[in-house]
Design a protein around this motif. Structure first.
Motif, PDB file in Angstrom:
ATOM      1  N   HIS A 112      -6.593  -4.188  -5.454  1.00  0.00           N
ATOM      2  CA  HIS A 112      -7.692  -3.331  -4.973  1.00  0.00           C
ATOM      3  C   HIS A 112      -7.331  -1.846  -4.996  1.00  0.00           C
ATOM      4  O   HIS A 112      -8.210  -0.992  -4.971  1.00  0.00           O
TER       5      HIS A 112
ATOM      6  N   GLU B  73       1.307   2.800   6.463  1.00  0.00           N
ATOM      7  CA  GLU B  73       0.249   2.274   7.322  1.00  0.00           C
ATOM      8  C   GLU B  73       0.687   2.363   8.774  1.00  0.00           C
ATOM      9  O   GLU B  73       1.876   2.233   9.063  1.00  0.00           O
TER      10      GLU B  73
ATOM     11  N   TYR C 230       1.624 -15.335   6.741  1.00  0.00           N
ATOM     12  CA  TYR C 230       1.795 -14.930   5.344  1.00  0.00           C
ATOM     13  C   TYR C 230       2.901 -13.880   5.230  1.00  0.00           C
ATOM     14  O   TYR C 230       3.838 -14.005   4.439  1.00  0.00           O
TER      15      TYR C 230
ATOM     16  N   LYS D   7      -1.347   6.830   8.678  1.00  0.00           N
ATOM     17  CA  LYS D   7      -1.850   6.066   7.530  1.00  0.00           C
ATOM     18  C   LYS D   7      -2.073   7.056   6.402  1.00  0.00           C
ATOM     19  O   LYS D   7      -2.843   8.014   6.531  1.00  0.00           O
TER      20      LYS D   7
ATOM     21  N   HIS E 147       0.743  -3.077  -5.740  1.00  0.00           N
ATOM     22  CA  HIS E 147       0.052  -1.794  -5.548  1.00  0.00           C
ATOM     23  C   HIS E 147       0.928  -0.593  -5.946  1.00  0.00           C
ATOM     24  O   HIS E 147       0.477   0.310  -6.637  1.00  0.00           O
TER      25      HIS E 147
ATOM     26  N   THR F  86      -1.974   7.123   1.937  1.00  0.00           N
ATOM     27  CA  THR F  86      -1.602   6.705   0.589  1.00  0.00           C
ATOM     28  C   THR F  86      -1.767   7.927  -0.283  1.00  0.00           C
ATOM     29  O   THR F  86      -2.872   8.487  -0.376  1.00  0.00           O
TER      30      THR F  86
ATOM     31  N   LYS G  25       4.909  -0.532   7.188  1.00  0.00           N
ATOM     32  CA  LYS G  25       3.973  -0.798   8.302  1.00  0.00           C
ATOM     33  C   LYS G  25       4.494  -0.057   9.531  1.00  0.00           C
ATOM     34  O   LYS G  25       5.683   0.246   9.636  1.00  0.00           O
TER      35      LYS G  25
ATOM     36  N   ARG H 204      -1.417 -11.585  10.547  1.00  0.00           N
ATOM     37  CA  ARG H 204      -1.059 -12.217   9.279  1.00  0.00           C
ATOM     38  C   ARG H 204       0.419 -12.623   9.201  1.00  0.00           C
ATOM     39  O   ARG H 204       0.974 -12.734   8.107  1.00  0.00           O
TER      40      ARG H 204
ATOM     41  N   ASP I 238       4.355  -7.824  -0.774  1.00  0.00           N
ATOM     42  CA  ASP I 238       2.995  -7.532  -0.310  1.00  0.00           C
ATOM     43  C   ASP I 238       2.441  -6.242  -0.918  1.00  0.00           C
ATOM     44  O   ASP I 238       1.261  -6.152  -1.232  1.00  0.00           O
ATOM     45  N   MET I 239       3.279  -5.236  -1.072  1.00  0.00           N
ATOM     46  CA  MET I 239       2.784  -3.920  -1.502  1.00  0.00           C
ATOM     47  C   MET I 239       3.496  -3.388  -2.742  1.00  0.00           C
ATOM     48  O   MET I 239       2.880  -2.782  -3.609  1.00  0.00           O
TER      49      MET I 239
HETATM   50  C1  BG6 Z   1      -3.050  -5.384   1.079  1.00  0.00           C
HETATM   51  C2  BG6 Z   1      -1.835  -5.821   1.829  1.00  0.00           C
HETATM   52  O1  BG6 Z   1      -2.966  -5.775  -0.263  1.00  0.00           O
HETATM   53  O2  BG6 Z   1      -3.176  -3.971   1.163  1.00  0.00           O
HETATM   54  C3  BG6 Z   1      -1.910  -5.375   3.261  1.00  0.00           C
HETATM   55  O3  BG6 Z   1      -1.744  -7.243   1.768  1.00  0.00           O
HETATM   56  C4  BG6 Z   1      -2.162  -3.899   3.358  1.00  0.00           C
HETATM   57  O4  BG6 Z   1      -0.716  -5.716   3.972  1.00  0.00           O
HETATM   58  C5  BG6 Z   1      -3.341  -3.493   2.489  1.00  0.00           C
HETATM   59  O5  BG6 Z   1      -2.444  -3.593   4.719  1.00  0.00           O
HETATM   60  C6  BG6 Z   1      -3.463  -1.982   2.426  1.00  0.00           C
HETATM   61  O6  BG6 Z   1      -4.654  -1.663   1.789  1.00  0.00           O
HETATM   62  P1  BG6 Z   1      -5.456  -0.328   2.131  1.00  0.00           P
HETATM   63  O7  BG6 Z   1      -6.594  -0.315   1.169  1.00  0.00           O
HETATM   64  O8  BG6 Z   1      -5.867  -0.431   3.565  1.00  0.00           O
HETATM   65  O9  BG6 Z   1      -4.488   0.802   1.927  1.00  0.00           O
END
Ligand code: BG6
Length: 485
Positions: A180, A218, A228, A347, A242, A349, A342, A225, A237-238
């Motif tokens: 995503h 974050e 998982y 927060k 991503h 990105t 985390k 979760r 996970d990241m």
């Molecule tokens: C997800 C992870 O793919 O992306 C999560 O599994 C994470 O752990 C999330 O919190 C972060 O996405 P965004 O769009 O909130 O930055």
């Protein structure tokens, strides 16, 4: 756009409720759905079509960015939805599904185009793909496509096995792997950033760029979760998905780079040039961390090991930072630093590009002069800025920022863009298999080193910027994480 059936596995789940129905609805009211379509929701529970439509309506009322206040529009949208109970292992259920798909195709005069969206746990991907194939659901006169979401495997081997199984039922061009982050507006903007700004093109190389910093921090912890996450950790996970996708996206964008003709090939070229880490290099280039108790936005929060569902002595990392090198003509000797964690202070990105003094080849931070930066804010703020130096009234140098932030609260969400692209058969902003496989290959020595506990697990306080090792990683080349407050 072609008329189609949208077959959704996991229709009563969290992702469907929070993201997929609102995305379909917003596309619908913005006239971006096909003229005619059917949505068939599948789940283990036995529920009627009416109850299912009620669930979809509730999801729109709660999560849609466009408020669903027009009763006629809502009615028209919901009329496309049907539900069928399905146990992913029962062959008969796929036959029942096939009948329903065909019946709706006839009723709505749809072409036999079928989109299968697996919004279910990845352990079911293979069996569902196999059954789609065997049941005849995948034998159509139109197109068939599969949408799946990360994680694509747990390591290189399991990812390869999964891909092999999926490819028995779907060709690579039919598989749309959602990451995503690739649907985020500023990530999609990277494409035009350099290609439409000639002045950046000349600067886009190791002559002018000192380093590139990619951060996805974050404030949340593991949330609900743990089941998982405690088996995944930040690397799976990241980082593997991503973060490496962001790296590929920022590093590829120069037009005329090599002779790669598509975005996919350009991204692949970056992964091929990414210097592999030997297991013994991991310790010098990778930092792993885990949060201990601290404060998050003013509230006291517990340590990761005290979160409900987390194993008491777990070594699972909630933070990873790494130094990477791309050995090609453009990026040779430019360190790329990546971090994600985390329970961090804020927060954010973002991608920060720090420019250097071309003559001295050094960072230019001296005598009040700050480094020139290009900063791409991916989320939660969306925008970018350039940092330059100017003289203030006292004659001192001070940095200024020329910025532009998007204030479009109503901008389409990542899922809307990605689902729309998949419906159009455009896989530009999806993760292709070769990228996924190369990412796992690159990450595998780190996974091994973590598993064998060859890398110390550094503790960091919740609400901080991560363990000290993360700063030391950059200090080694004379840099620091920029924009940490
Ligand atoms: C997800 C992870 O793919 O992306 C999560 O599994 C994470 O752990 C999330 O919190 C972060 O996405 P965004 O769009 O909130 O930055």
């Amino acid at each position: 756009m072609d008329t189609m059936s949208f077959v959704l596995f996991g229709a009563t789940g969290d992702l469907a409720t929070r993201k997929i129905y609102p995305a379909l609805y917003n596309l619908f009211i913005e006239m971006k759905m096909p003229e005619s379509f059917s949505v068939i929701g599948l789940g283990r529970k036995e529920i009627s079509n009416d109850i299912f439509q009620g669930l979809v309506e509730k999801s729109l009322n709660t999560f849609s960015r466009n408020s669903p206040d027009n009763a006629d529009t809502m009615k028209a949208f919901l009329s496309a939805f049907r539900y069928s109970q399905l146990d992913v292992n029962r062959k008969e259920d796929y036959q029942k599904l096939l009948q329903l798909v065909v019946q709706r195709e006839k009723e709505l005069k749809l072409s036999e185009n079928r989109m299968f969206y697996l919004s279910v746990s990845p352990e079911f991907f293979d069996v569902i793909a196999l059954n789609i194939n065997e049941s005849g659901l995948g034998t159509t006169e139109g197109w068939k496509r599969l949408i799946i979401e990360k994680p694509f495997g747990r390591d290189l081997k399991s990812a390869q096995e999964l891909n092999e199984n999926l490819s028995k039922a779907f060709h690579e061009e039919e598989i749309f792997r959602i990451d995503h982050f690739l649907g985020k507006a500023m990530v999609q903007n990277l494409e035009v950033l350099e290609s439409s700004n000639p002045y950046l093109q000349d600067l886009w190389s190791n002559h002018y760029i000192a380093n590139v910093q990619i951060t996805a921090n974050e404030t949340v912890g593991v949330e609900e979760r743990a089941g998982y996450y405690d088996h995944a950790g930040a690397l799976r996970d990241m980082f593997q998905n991503h973060m490496l996708q962001l790296l590929m996206m920022i590093a590829t964008q120069l037009p005329k780079r090599g002779d790669a003709s598509t975005d996919n090939l350009k991204k692949k070229a970056i992964m091929e040039s990414l210097r592999p880490l030997q297991q013994e290099d991991v310790i010098h280039n990778v930092v792993r961390g885990q949060y201990v108790a601290g404060k998050s936005k003013g509230d006291s929060v517990v340590a990761y090991t005290d979160e409900p569902g987390v194993a008491v002595h777990t070594h699972t990392e909630t933070f990873v930072a790494a130094r990477l090198w791309i050995d090609d003509l453009f990026w040779n000797e430019v360190p790329f630093y990546i971090r994600t964690g985390k329970r961090m202070k804020e927060k954010s990105t973002r991608i920060v590009i720090e420019f250097k003094e071309p003559l001295t080849k050094q960072s230019i931070e001296e005598d009040g002069k700050m480094a020139n930066l290009l900063v791409i804010e991916i989320g939660p703020k969306e925008g970018m800025f350039i940092q330059l130096n100017k003289k203030n009234n006292k004659g001192e140098l001070e940095p200024v920022r020329i910025d532009c932030y998007s204030n479009e609260k109503d901008a389409p969400e990542a899922y809307e863009k990605l689902i729309h692209d998949a419906m159009n058969g455009d896989s530009t902003f999806f993760a292709h298999w070769d990228e996924v496989e190369m990412s796992w290959k690159w990450v595998q020595p780190i996974l091994n080193a973590f598993n064998d506990n060859l890398i110390p697990l550094q503790m960091y306080e919740a609400g901080s910027y991560g363990p000290t090792g993360s700063d030391e990683l950059l200090a080694f080349e004379g840099f620091k994480w920029l924009l940490d407050s």
